[in-house]
Motif scaffolding. Sequence first.
Motif, PDB file in Angstrom:
ATOM      1  N   THR A  59       0.774  -1.180   0.128  1.00  0.00           N
ATOM      2  CA  THR A  59      -0.078   0.070   0.084  1.00  0.00           C
ATOM      3  C   THR A  59       0.816   1.223   0.110  1.00  0.00           C
ATOM      4  N   THR A  60       1.862   1.278   0.547  1.00  0.00           N
ATOM      5  CA  THR A  60       2.737   2.330   0.797  1.00  0.00           C
ATOM      6  C   THR A  60       3.459   2.560  -0.641  1.00  0.00           C
ATOM      7  N   GLU A 111       2.432   1.633  -3.284  1.00  0.00           N
ATOM      8  CA  GLU A 111       1.256   2.064  -4.330  1.00  0.00           C
ATOM      9  C   GLU A 111       1.259   3.622  -4.139  1.00  0.00           C
ATOM     10  N   GLN A 112       0.881   4.016  -2.826  1.00  0.00           N
ATOM     11  CA  GLN A 112       0.656   5.521  -2.750  1.00  0.00           C
ATOM     12  C   GLN A 112       1.818   6.216  -3.107  1.00  0.00           C
ATOM     13  N   ASN A 159       1.979   6.658  -6.667  1.00  0.00           N
ATOM     14  CA  ASN A 159       0.766   7.538  -7.197  1.00  0.00           C
ATOM     15  C   ASN A 159       1.266   8.930  -6.834  1.00  0.00           C
ATOM     16  N   ASN A 160       1.937   9.326  -5.623  1.00  0.00           N
ATOM     17  CA  ASN A 160       2.230  10.637  -5.421  1.00  0.00           C
ATOM     18  C   ASN A 160       3.417  10.931  -6.490  1.00  0.00           C
TER      19      ASN A 160
END
Length: 181
Positions: free
Chosen positions: A116-117, A119-120, A123-124
Motif C-alpha cells: 500500500t505504501t 502504491e501510494q 501515485n504521489n
Amino acid sequence: MKNVTDAFLSLGHWPFAGSFGFNTDILATNLINLSVVIGVLIFFGKGVLSDLLDNRKQRILNTIRNSEELREGAIEQLEKARARLRKVEIDAAQYRVNEYSALERDKLNLIHSIYTTLEQQENNNKETLRFEQQRAINQVQQWVLQQALQGALGTLNSCLNNELHLRTISVNIALLGAITN
C-alpha cells in the motif's frame, strides 16, 4: 545310632551310691552337656528370642508399609508430573501454533502495508510528475504566447499607420454597438 543308645543305656548303669567322680566318656558327657545347654537356652531364651523376632518382624512390616506408602506417593507424584508435562507440552504446541499464525499474519500485514505504501508513493510520484509536466507545459505556453504577442505587436506596430489604426478602431466600435443592440 547304636553308640547313642549305648551312651544312654550306660547312664543307667552308673553307681548311685555316694561316690562322686569324673566320667571320662566324652560322647556321653558332651551329649548331656549339650542337651542341658539347649534345654536352658530353649527355656530361658525362647521369650527373648521370640520378642526379638517379633520386634524384627514388626520393623520389617513397618518398613514395608512405609515403603509401599512412599511408593504410592511417588507414583501419584509421577502421574501428576506426567499430567503437568502433557499439559505443558499441549500448551507449548498451542503457543507455537498461535505464534506461527501471528507471525504469518504480521508478515502478511507488513507485506500489505508495504504494498500500500509503495502504491501510494507511486501515485504521489505520478501526481508530482503530472504536476511538473503541467507546469512545464504552462510555462512553455506562456512563453510561446508571450513571444507570439510580442511578434504580433511588433508586426502591428510596423504595419499600422494612423489611418489604418483609426479604421480598425471604428470597425471594432461598430461591432460592439451591433452586439449590444
